[in-house]
Design an enzyme around this catalytic site. Structure first.
Site, PDB file in Angstrom:
ATOM      1  N   GLU A 281     -45.862   6.266  -5.805  1.00  0.00           N
ATOM      2  CA  GLU A 281     -46.027   5.241  -6.837  1.00  0.00           C
ATOM      3  C   GLU A 281     -47.461   5.179  -7.364  1.00  0.00           C
ATOM      4  O   GLU A 281     -47.691   4.978  -8.545  1.00  0.00           O
ATOM      5  CB  GLU A 281     -45.597   3.864  -6.301  1.00  0.00           C
ATOM      6  CG  GLU A 281     -44.113   3.765  -5.983  1.00  0.00           C
ATOM      7  CD  GLU A 281     -43.201   4.153  -7.151  1.00  0.00           C
ATOM      8  OE1 GLU A 281     -43.673   4.225  -8.306  1.00  0.00           O
ATOM      9  OE2 GLU A 281     -42.004   4.394  -6.910  1.00  0.00           O
TER      10      GLU A 281
ATOM     11  N   HIS B  42     -42.878  11.340 -11.639  1.00  0.00           N
ATOM     12  CA  HIS B  42     -42.111  11.298 -10.386  1.00  0.00           C
ATOM     13  C   HIS B  42     -41.249  12.541 -10.179  1.00  0.00           C
ATOM     14  O   HIS B  42     -40.826  12.808  -9.063  1.00  0.00           O
ATOM     15  CB  HIS B  42     -41.175  10.085 -10.378  1.00  0.00           C
ATOM     16  CG  HIS B  42     -41.808   8.832  -9.860  1.00  0.00           C
ATOM     17  ND1 HIS B  42     -42.606   8.803  -8.737  1.00  0.00           N
ATOM     18  CD2 HIS B  42     -41.718   7.542 -10.296  1.00  0.00           C
ATOM     19  CE1 HIS B  42     -42.984   7.555  -8.512  1.00  0.00           C
ATOM     20  NE2 HIS B  42     -42.468   6.773  -9.434  1.00  0.00           N
TER      21      HIS B  42
ATOM     22  N   HIS C 282     -44.630   7.596 -16.468  1.00  0.00           N
ATOM     23  CA  HIS C 282     -44.537   7.303 -15.034  1.00  0.00           C
ATOM     24  C   HIS C 282     -43.323   8.010 -14.417  1.00  0.00           C
ATOM     25  O   HIS C 282     -43.429   8.704 -13.399  1.00  0.00           O
ATOM     26  CB  HIS C 282     -44.412   5.779 -14.881  1.00  0.00           C
ATOM     27  CG  HIS C 282     -44.275   5.272 -13.479  1.00  0.00           C
ATOM     28  ND1 HIS C 282     -45.278   4.578 -12.852  1.00  0.00           N
ATOM     29  CD2 HIS C 282     -43.254   5.338 -12.582  1.00  0.00           C
ATOM     30  CE1 HIS C 282     -44.874   4.239 -11.627  1.00  0.00           C
ATOM     31  NE2 HIS C 282     -43.646   4.687 -11.442  1.00  0.00           N
ATOM     32  N   GLU C 283     -42.166   7.857 -15.055  1.00  0.00           N
ATOM     33  CA  GLU C 283     -40.939   8.435 -14.474  1.00  0.00           C
ATOM     34  C   GLU C 283     -40.975   9.961 -14.498  1.00  0.00           C
ATOM     35  O   GLU C 283     -40.473  10.610 -13.590  1.00  0.00           O
ATOM     36  CB  GLU C 283     -39.688   7.922 -15.203  1.00  0.00           C
ATOM     37  CG  GLU C 283     -39.516   6.401 -15.163  1.00  0.00           C
ATOM     38  CD  GLU C 283     -39.644   5.796 -13.776  1.00  0.00           C
ATOM     39  OE1 GLU C 283     -39.162   6.391 -12.798  1.00  0.00           O
ATOM     40  OE2 GLU C 283     -40.242   4.702 -13.670  1.00  0.00           O
TER      41      GLU C 283
ATOM     42  N   MET D 106     -35.754   4.255 -13.001  1.00  0.00           N
ATOM     43  CA  MET D 106     -35.622   4.920 -11.704  1.00  0.00           C
ATOM     44  C   MET D 106     -35.609   6.426 -11.922  1.00  0.00           C
ATOM     45  O   MET D 106     -34.834   6.939 -12.721  1.00  0.00           O
ATOM     46  CB  MET D 106     -34.318   4.464 -11.022  1.00  0.00           C
ATOM     47  CG  MET D 106     -34.063   5.136  -9.680  1.00  0.00           C
ATOM     48  SD  MET D 106     -35.377   4.768  -8.490  1.00  0.00           S
ATOM     49  CE  MET D 106     -35.347   6.273  -7.523  1.00  0.00           C
ATOM     50  N   GLU D 107     -36.479   7.121 -11.152  1.00  0.00           N
ATOM     51  CA  GLU D 107     -36.737   8.542 -11.421  1.00  0.00           C
ATOM     52  C   GLU D 107     -35.754   9.511 -10.783  1.00  0.00           C
ATOM     53  O   GLU D 107     -36.159  10.560 -10.282  1.00  0.00           O
ATOM     54  CB  GLU D 107     -38.152   8.888 -10.947  1.00  0.00           C
ATOM     55  CG  GLU D 107     -38.351   8.916  -9.427  1.00  0.00           C
ATOM     56  CD  GLU D 107     -38.742   7.613  -8.761  1.00  0.00           C
ATOM     57  OE1 GLU D 107     -39.186   7.655  -7.607  1.00  0.00           O
ATOM     58  OE2 GLU D 107     -38.609   6.540  -9.380  1.00  0.00           O
ATOM     59  N   ASN D 108     -34.454   9.198 -10.752  1.00  0.00           N
ATOM     60  CA  ASN D 108     -33.506  10.147 -10.146  1.00  0.00           C
ATOM     61  C   ASN D 108     -33.751  11.541 -10.730  1.00  0.00           C
ATOM     62  O   ASN D 108     -33.911  11.690 -11.936  1.00  0.00           O
ATOM     63  CB  ASN D 108     -32.060   9.736 -10.441  1.00  0.00           C
ATOM     64  CG  ASN D 108     -31.815   8.286 -10.080  1.00  0.00           C
ATOM     65  OD1 ASN D 108     -32.148   7.842  -8.992  1.00  0.00           O
ATOM     66  ND2 ASN D 108     -31.270   7.534 -11.024  1.00  0.00           N
TER      67      ASN D 108
ATOM     68  N   ALA E  89     -37.536  -1.422 -14.128  1.00  0.00           N
ATOM     69  CA  ALA E  89     -37.793  -0.875 -15.465  1.00  0.00           C
ATOM     70  C   ALA E  89     -37.090   0.472 -15.579  1.00  0.00           C
ATOM     71  O   ALA E  89     -36.484   0.795 -16.590  1.00  0.00           O
ATOM     72  CB  ALA E  89     -39.293  -0.714 -15.678  1.00  0.00           C
TER      73      ALA E  89
END
Length: 941
Positions: free
Chosen positions: A376, A357, A353-354, A319-321, A317
């Site tokens: 997570e 992170h 959510h991201e 990615m928290e780079n 869905a």
């Protein structure tokens, strides 16, 4: 002091990769290093044979220079890594996979300093390692530099540095972006690819000037060249793990906003998505969320900017780079005209959510993958806390969706004997993918919620603040978190050893069923209760009592009667069976435990208490809180399914639903009934079940009616009507799927109107239900009409539900056609193929089709989705979870034997679920239908 320059010895030209090791600094404190001498560190050691890097050298900084060729999808790289020697060694062992350090190399001329001679260098493919063996040892506390040049391809699969495409004005445009988590940075450059080897990064990207490039940090300077190429130098990052490094080369445009603290937030997407305003919503909430998390954690966001990048294809869905979070378009672009409120809620939660992170993950990173649930679980827990901050009217925390969407969901998985502890040993690289599953995300979140409730909000927040502050820019393990939380408790005079309590929950699989019974014995007065715990398992006939697992259970208990309920009290249950004194209890009062379901366990009662609770729900449900009403429904259905309760109890319990005004208990019931529906939908007496469900639904359904179509807009979705809207949607879904005639007529009328007027007047919130019902009841022309609309629609959310509607047909010819088209043509986006197969399997008419198709095409599917973390297990469980005949069970066993290599834990889990389905049919189906045949008035227990 600088050592004498050594002669520079290059590797002979026939090798594919040129490595030069250069000593830059050899200043040391004292002369410790000189005494280590030659430790006989000889090749018998072979550190590259271990799964983990040896740790004798650590990276401090990477200079990474990339030249990206979008015309032929290749790139060339030069990386210069500053290394610190920890223990004397002749070996430099790091990660490189395929292109990342194994392509054709070129000599590098070293600037100054001394050069160490390379004895040999090679790749050890089994562990994706690249090894340089030196002629003599590197000395502790000195700094070295390793230079590697390489060429590589921009991959076509969705990992490492990969490419993807989209259509704009009938033209195909390409972009290239990275996905390094968990172990794919090594595909793009040679590096120490384990989370604990944090370093700083300076990235330079050179590419054709028609493209834009992005990375974690802002561009520091840009150099335009004569040849129409451009070089972007990005600012140096803080210390971070390799898997959070990111870059992208694309033709996107952006919108931006700035926080009060001066952080620039931009959302990059396809130009037409930006101009239509599809990114505005996500940009707006991100700005508010950065402020929310900074206030909550009392730790500032640590980069100057945050970019959100919406890409057409991505394995997850999002990615928290750090500073460059990547989202698949469906999870970040919102078309307010056609998106339902549930779509908007899902999208909101992905963004929440991201952004979480950026603290739990980017700033403080788990030491190793066995504790991935630390990041997570927190991000998943905060989905509800953060969304509640954004939209208090959605009631995310109080009437918490957490129960139905997280707790009830993960307890289904964790009640299997094939489950695993949330912290699981990670040996090989292949194990790493295994830890990213719903148990890590959802059980992690449920345990954090339980802990937050035991501690209380202020202490929980204080503990998190200390944890983040102590470990920022570093790594942490679960014990680091427990000690900070215990410290916060002690500061308040509460001496609870959180580590000891939580180890039971994180290092053991599963959860307990806690049985609370009022004492019927003469020895003890009535105001004593007996509490016992045992490991809850669905296959309890097979596994019951063999499990010796025990937990430290924070059990909250309240006593109630027809007019009121007492305040809760907390009892710690540490033993298998305990007796506790409860005041204010007499024969007519009932017990309620696990108040608002804050604990991660199920509760069973003696049958008399169940009867009293059911009576209470029928007479005056509001005495019991909305969270507990949902919890009682979920526990009763699951306890019956596992054989701990008679089948009639949950059926009798939901007899109160006509009196239920709130969404959450309906949602819990709807999920439990859906599971049962799939077990029963091919049985002869199915209509007994569907009629009983419709009887509970009818009154509320008619009372709530259908939404009027005032055209949805952002303001609309946010209003307090949200709960009402969701309840209305739930009732329409139940009525239509269980066969309410009026519901069917309404859906058909909506579709007919759309076809004849070519105007879609169906309210966005119920489109998916109407489309599906219409396709299942109407003829082939309707299917063709929806297929056509799927192709012409541009709104991402609309495309998704049109595609799913096509799977609702009763016509097996059309279902087959859809399955074949989805896999073999470009007509269906790659990440949606899995959903098509799963949804066909949910259709009773399509179940055996999807099951056969899945087995025939397994090699293709496995090759395509095998490496992506969730795709494969989602597909396997989706296709198998509703198989329930002896024949299907045998087919599954055959399939596992012939093809099931390398599918990870999804197949054993599928086998256990199907065995459970078959067992339920054998043991409980008769009793279930027997209860439904009796008039409910006489049916108690």
């Amino acid at each position: 002091t600088d050592s004498q320059p050594l002669p520079c010895i290059l590797i002979s030209p026939c090798t594919t990769l040129t490595i030069i090791i250069i000593i830059i600094i050899t200043t040391i404190t004292g002369s410790r290093a000189d005494r280590t001498g030659d430790r006989g560190d000889d090749e018998a050691v072979q550190p590259w044979r271990n799964v983990r890097l040896p740790g004798s050298i650590r990276p401090r900084h990477y200079d990474l220079r990339l030249v990206v060729h979008m015309d032929n999808f290749t790139f060339s790289g030069e990386v210069s890594i500053e290394l610190e020697c920890v223990n004397a060694t002749r070996f430099i062992v790091l990660h490189a996979d395929r292109g990342g350090g194994a392509g054709g190399g070129r000599p590098n001329n070293p600037p100054g300093g001394g050069v160490l001679r390379v004895h040999r260098h090679f790749t050890h493919a089994a562990n994706q390692m690249y090894v340089v063996v030196l002629h003599r040892e590197m000395k502790p506390m000195r700094t070295y530099r390793l230079n590697v040049s390489y060429d590589a391809a921009i991959e076509d699969e969705l990992l490492g540095f990969f490419r993807s495409s989209y259509m704009q004005n009938r033209e195909k445009h390409y972009l290239a972006v990275t996905q390094f988590s968990p172990i794919h940075a090594r595909k793009a450059f040679p590096c120490f690819d384990e989370p604990v080897y944090k370093a700083t990064f300076s990235l330079t990207l050179r590419h054709d000037q028609q493209y834009t490039s992005l990375s974690n940090m802002p561009v520091e300077r840009t150099v335009s060249e004569e040849d129409g190429w451009v070089t972007n130098h990005f600012a140096r990052t803080p210390r971070m793990s390799t898997y959070y490094l990111a870059w992208a080369v694309c033709n996107f445009t952006y919108k931006e906003t700035t926080t009060e603290g001066g952080i620039t937030i931009r959302l990059y997407a396809r130009p037409d998505a930006i101009s239509s305003g599809a990114g505005d919503y996500a940009l707006h909430i991100t700005r508010r969320l950065l402020g929310f998390y900074q206030d909550y954690f009392k730790v500032q966001y640590s980069l100057p900017k945050l970019d959100l990048l919406a890409v057409p294809k991505h394995p997850y869905a999002a990615m928290e780079n750090w500073g460059l979070s990547v989202f698949v378009e469906q999870k970040i672009l919102l078309d307010a005209e056609v998106s339902s409120s549930s779509y908007q809620m899902e999208l909101t939660m992905v963004v929440v959510h991201e952004i979480c992170h950026q603290w739990f993950g980017d700033l403080v990173t788990p030491v190793w993958w066995e504790d991935v649930w630390l990041k997570e679980g927190f991000a998943h827990f905060f989905e509800y806390v953060g969304t509640d901050f954004l939209f208090p009217k959605w009631n995310m925390v109080k009437a918490t969706r957490f129960l139905t969407d997280v707790l009830h969901e993960v307890m289904l998985l964790d009640g299997l004997s094939s489950s695993h502890p949330i912290s699981q040993e990670v040996e090989q690289a292949t194990d790493i993918n295994r830890v990213f599953d719903w148990i890590a995300y959802k059980k992690g979140a449920a345990l954090i919620r339980m802990l937050a409730n035991v501690m209380g909000q202020p202490l929980f927040q204080e503990g998190l603040h200390d944890y983040l502050l102590s470990h920022m820019y570093g790594n942490a393990a679960r014990d680091d978190l427990w000690s900070k939380l215990s410290q916060a408790m002690r500061s308040d005079g509460r001496d609870i050893n959180i580590g000891e309590m939580m180890d039971r929950w994180t290092l053991q699989m599963g959860y307990p069923v806690v049985t609370v019974s009022k004492n019927q014995s003469d020895q003890l007065p009535t105001h004593y209760i007996t509490v016992s715990q045992e490991h809850f398992l669905y296959g309890q006939g097979v596994w019951r009592n063999s499990s010796s697992l025990q937990w430290q259970v924070p059990l909250t208990v309240a006593v109630g009667n027809s007019t009121s309920v007492s305040s809760e009290r907390l009892i710690w249950i540490n033993n298998r069976t305990e007796t506790h004194r409860i005041t204010q209890m007499d024969d007519s009062s009932w017990l309620l435990a696990n108040i608002n379901q804050t604990g991660y366990f199920r509760v069973n009662y003696d049958l008399q208490n169940w009867r009293l609770l059911i009576q209470q729900l029928h007479d005056k449900p509001q005495i019991i809180s909305v969270g507990n009403r949902a919890g009682l429904i979920d526990d009763a259905f699951n306890l019956a399914r596992a054989g701990y309760l008679p089948q009639g109890i949950p059926l009798q319990l939901i007899g109160y639903l006509p009196e239920e005004p709130s969404f959450l208990p309906w949602h819990a019931a709807s999920r439990a009934l859906y599971q049962l529906d799939k077990l029963l939908d091919r049985t002869e007496e199915y209509s007994l079940f569907s009629d009983y469900v419709l009887k509970q639904v009818a009154a509320r359904y008619h009372q709530m009616g259908w939404p009027t179509n005032g055209g949805s807009n952002e303001g609309n979705v946010m209003q307090a009507s949200y709960q009402t809207e969701e309840l209305q949607r739930e009732l329409i879904m139940l009525a239509c799927s269980f066969g309410n005639k009026q519901c069917h007529r309404q859906a058909v009328a909506y579709i007919s109107d759309w076809i004849s007027s070519n105007k879609n007047r169906i309210p966005p919130n119920i489109r998916d239900i109407v489309y599906c019902t219409g396709v299942s009841l109407m003829d082939e022309d309707v299917w063709e009409f929806i297929w056509m609309k799927f192709h012409s629609s541009t709104a991402v959310s609309e495309k998704k539900i049109l595609l799913e509607a096509l799977t609702c047909s009763d016509n097996t010819f059309l279902l087959n056609r859809l399955l074949n088209l989805s896999l073999t043509s470009d007509l269906v986006p790659e990440q949606d193929v899995i959903d098509v197969i799963i949804h066909v399997g949910r259709n009773p008419q399509g179940r055996s089709l999807a099951w056969r198709y899945f087995r025939e095409k397994w090699d293709v599917l496995n090759a395509r989705y095998g490496e992506a973390l969730f795709m494969n297990s989602k597909l396997i469980s989706g296709v198998t979870e509703f198989l329930n005949t002896e024949v299907e069970l045998e087919e599954l066993k055959d399939f596992i034997q012939s093809s099931g290599v390398g599918a990870g834990p999804a197949l054993p889990r599928a086998l256990e679920i199907v065995e459970g389905n078959v067992r339920w049919h054998r043991l409980h189906l008769r009793q279930f239908y027997q209860w439904l045949r009796k008039p409910p008035s006489s049916a108690v227990g």
